[in-house]
Motif scaffolding. Structure first.
Motif, PDB file in Angstrom:
ATOM      1  N   ARG A  68      -2.797   6.291  -0.844  1.00  0.00           N
ATOM      2  CA  ARG A  68      -4.010   5.463  -0.812  1.00  0.00           C
ATOM      3  C   ARG A  68      -4.608   5.458   0.590  1.00  0.00           C
ATOM      4  O   ARG A  68      -5.814   5.600   0.774  1.00  0.00           O
ATOM      5  CB  ARG A  68      -3.669   4.038  -1.249  1.00  0.00           C
ATOM      6  CG  ARG A  68      -4.866   3.334  -1.878  1.00  0.00           C
ATOM      7  CD  ARG A  68      -4.466   1.995  -2.458  1.00  0.00           C
ATOM      8  NE  ARG A  68      -3.421   2.109  -3.441  1.00  0.00           N
ATOM      9  CZ  ARG A  68      -2.381   1.281  -3.546  1.00  0.00           C
ATOM     10  NH1 ARG A  68      -2.256   0.270  -2.715  1.00  0.00           N
ATOM     11  NH2 ARG A  68      -1.483   1.456  -4.468  1.00  0.00           N
ATOM     12  N   THR A  69      -3.757   5.348   1.596  1.00  0.00           N
ATOM     13  CA  THR A  69      -4.238   5.334   2.987  1.00  0.00           C
ATOM     14  C   THR A  69      -4.918   6.662   3.311  1.00  0.00           C
ATOM     15  O   THR A  69      -5.990   6.698   3.908  1.00  0.00           O
ATOM     16  CB  THR A  69      -3.040   5.115   3.950  1.00  0.00           C
ATOM     17  OG1 THR A  69      -2.372   3.925   3.543  1.00  0.00           O
ATOM     18  CG2 THR A  69      -3.490   4.970   5.386  1.00  0.00           C
ATOM     19  N   LEU A  81     -10.100  -0.241   5.894  1.00  0.00           N
ATOM     20  CA  LEU A  81     -10.765   1.043   5.675  1.00  0.00           C
ATOM     21  C   LEU A  81     -11.673   0.965   4.453  1.00  0.00           C
ATOM     22  O   LEU A  81     -11.327   0.320   3.473  1.00  0.00           O
ATOM     23  CB  LEU A  81      -9.728   2.148   5.395  1.00  0.00           C
ATOM     24  CG  LEU A  81      -8.792   2.493   6.530  1.00  0.00           C
ATOM     25  CD1 LEU A  81      -7.773   3.511   6.048  1.00  0.00           C
ATOM     26  CD2 LEU A  81      -9.578   3.059   7.680  1.00  0.00           C
ATOM     27  N   THR A  97       0.838  -1.198   0.000  1.00  0.00           N
ATOM     28  CA  THR A  97       0.000   0.000   0.000  1.00  0.00           C
ATOM     29  C   THR A  97       0.877   1.255   0.000  1.00  0.00           C
ATOM     30  O   THR A  97       2.106   1.149   0.081  1.00  0.00           O
ATOM     31  CB  THR A  97      -0.982   0.015   1.196  1.00  0.00           C
ATOM     32  OG1 THR A  97      -1.940   1.062   0.997  1.00  0.00           O
ATOM     33  CG2 THR A  97      -0.275   0.223   2.530  1.00  0.00           C
ATOM     34  N   SER A 155      -6.297   8.792   1.228  1.00  0.00           N
ATOM     35  CA  SER A 155      -7.558   9.049   0.513  1.00  0.00           C
ATOM     36  C   SER A 155      -8.662   8.123   1.019  1.00  0.00           C
ATOM     37  O   SER A 155      -9.834   8.466   0.988  1.00  0.00           O
ATOM     38  CB  SER A 155      -7.374   8.942  -0.995  1.00  0.00           C
ATOM     39  OG  SER A 155      -7.465   7.614  -1.402  1.00  0.00           O
ATOM     40  N   ASN A 156      -8.296   6.944   1.525  1.00  0.00           N
ATOM     41  CA  ASN A 156      -9.315   6.036   2.054  1.00  0.00           C
ATOM     42  C   ASN A 156      -9.882   6.514   3.388  1.00  0.00           C
ATOM     43  O   ASN A 156     -11.011   6.186   3.730  1.00  0.00           O
ATOM     44  CB  ASN A 156      -8.736   4.633   2.235  1.00  0.00           C
ATOM     45  CG  ASN A 156      -8.644   3.900   0.905  1.00  0.00           C
ATOM     46  OD1 ASN A 156      -9.137   4.387  -0.111  1.00  0.00           O
ATOM     47  ND2 ASN A 156      -8.012   2.753   0.909  1.00  0.00           N
ATOM     48  N   SER A 186     -12.956   1.991   1.012  1.00  0.00           N
ATOM     49  CA  SER A 186     -12.326   2.722  -0.069  1.00  0.00           C
ATOM     50  C   SER A 186     -13.262   3.823  -0.567  1.00  0.00           C
ATOM     51  O   SER A 186     -14.419   3.583  -0.845  1.00  0.00           O
ATOM     52  CB  SER A 186     -12.004   1.754  -1.203  1.00  0.00           C
ATOM     53  OG  SER A 186     -11.066   2.332  -2.020  1.00  0.00           O
ATOM     54  N   ILE A 187     -12.777   5.060  -0.613  1.00  0.00           N
ATOM     55  CA  ILE A 187     -13.616   6.173  -1.072  1.00  0.00           C
ATOM     56  C   ILE A 187     -13.543   6.213  -2.604  1.00  0.00           C
ATOM     57  O   ILE A 187     -12.452   6.311  -3.156  1.00  0.00           O
ATOM     58  CB  ILE A 187     -13.088   7.528  -0.523  1.00  0.00           C
ATOM     59  CG1 ILE A 187     -12.875   7.440   0.995  1.00  0.00           C
ATOM     60  CG2 ILE A 187     -13.965   8.687  -0.947  1.00  0.00           C
ATOM     61  CD1 ILE A 187     -14.101   7.622   1.838  1.00  0.00           C
TER      62      ILE A 187
END
Ligand code: SF4
Ligand SMILES: [Zn+2]
Ligand SMILES: [Zn+2]
Length: 312
Positions: free
Chosen positions: A125-126, A305, A121, A128-129, A307-308
């Motif tokens: 990414r972390t 988390l 990862t 934005s999630n 995911s957005i």
């Protein structure tokens, strides 16, 4: 302002010791303080491998330059610079380029560890999630583990970090305020060798941040001046501000915080004989204070988390 030593025009004042220094005496004073600190933290180190964490910023650039200077007459010491690519778009590529320019100019081997490849990862990414999170918490924990692993992989006997006096004073205060004695004792520089952990060395421990910056400029060390997009969210910012205000009101505060830390650690280690040996993380096998290491704990959080979805 005139230099307190030679009367040439001064380039910096040092209120904590009531002195002003010209460029030449300033460079000498930085090099001498770092040389003494290297000698104190790595006594009688004549052969082996030294890894240096290199981000491409001023602190690690100066740490690598001065570690290279310190070991340049010891052909039996191998140096390797280690960078972590945490996956921060628009920031990390520039700093890695500066890191490569520096290692090329010094002739030092350079390895880059990708978070994407190593742990699957990235910080982008972390972040934005989980928009409300402080990415620095994840970033710091993962980077620490990746650097330790990479240092172990190259057979390093020590890992040099670019922490300056301000960084360390802030960390001491943070751990004191949180009542976290364990972290206080485990802070770099390491006094005790622990299984699986490459001992960390902090040769810039006595150099204030603005002196590190000035030294990097005077020596024309290749740097990237970009700022991480997540820097404003770091919990450390409050402590940076507090330490700065204390230092302004009472020059020498940062050194006092470090001395207090040194005394506490010395007393603690004298009483405890040694630190308790770390456990092994049940997921990754790395040293850990608890059953699951913090890096794996954070990975579990990141993986679960929601995911957005990206918006156009
Ligand atoms: S500012 Fe935070 S997220 Fe950015 S590189 Fe530093 S620790 Fe990582
Ligand atoms: Zn001078
Ligand atoms: Zn783990």
């Amino acid at each position: 302002m005139r230099c307190s030593t030679c009367d040439a025009p001064a380039v910096i004042d040092q209120p904590y010791r009531g002195a002003h220094l010209c460029a030449s005496h300033f460079r000498e004073s930085v090099e001498e303080r770092v040389r003494r600190e290297m000698h104190r933290q790595l006594p009688r180190f004549g052969h082996g491998t030294v890894a240096v964490a290199l981000s491409g910023g001023k602190d690690s650039g100066v740490a690598l330059t001065l570690a290279h200077r310190y070991f340049r007459r010891r052909p039996t010491v191998r140096m390797v610079a280690l960078s972590v690519d945490e996956g921060i778009d628009g920031y990390r590529a520039g700093t890695l380029k500066a890191a490569r320019a520096l290692t090329d100019s010094l002739g030092v081997e350079h390895r880059v560890v990708s978070a994407e490849e190593a742990i699957g990862t990235t910080i982008d990414r972390t972040a934005s999630n989980l928009p409300g999170t402080v990415p620095c918490s994840f970033c710091g924990v993962w980077r620490r583990q990746l650097l330790n692993r990479a240092a172990r992989d190259v057979g390093a006997d020590a890992l040099v970090l670019g922490f300056n006096l301000d960084d360390l004073a802030q960390t001491v205060l943070m751990n004191l305020v949180r009542g976290d004695l364990d972290r206080l004792v485990r802070m770099a520089p390491h006094r005790v060798r622990q299984p699986g952990l490459v001992p960390r060395v902090a040769p810039l421990a006595l150099i204030p941040e603005r002196e590190v910056f000035l030294y990097a400029q005077l020596k024309r060390i290749p740097l990237d001046h970009g700022e991480c997009p997540y820097a404003g969210r770091a919990a450390r910012n409050l402590f940076r501000e507090v330490v700065w205000q204390l230092e302004e009101a009472q020059p020498g505060t940062r050194q006092s915080l470090l001395k207090t830390h040194e005394r506490l650690v010395t007393r603690f280690l004298a009483q405890e004989a040694s630190l308790a040996a770390p456990e092994r993380c049940r997921a990754c096998g790395e040293p850990a204070a608890t059953e699951l290491c913090r890096a794996c704990e954070y990975l579990e959080i990141a993986r679960t988390l929601p995911s957005i979805p990206e918006t156009s």
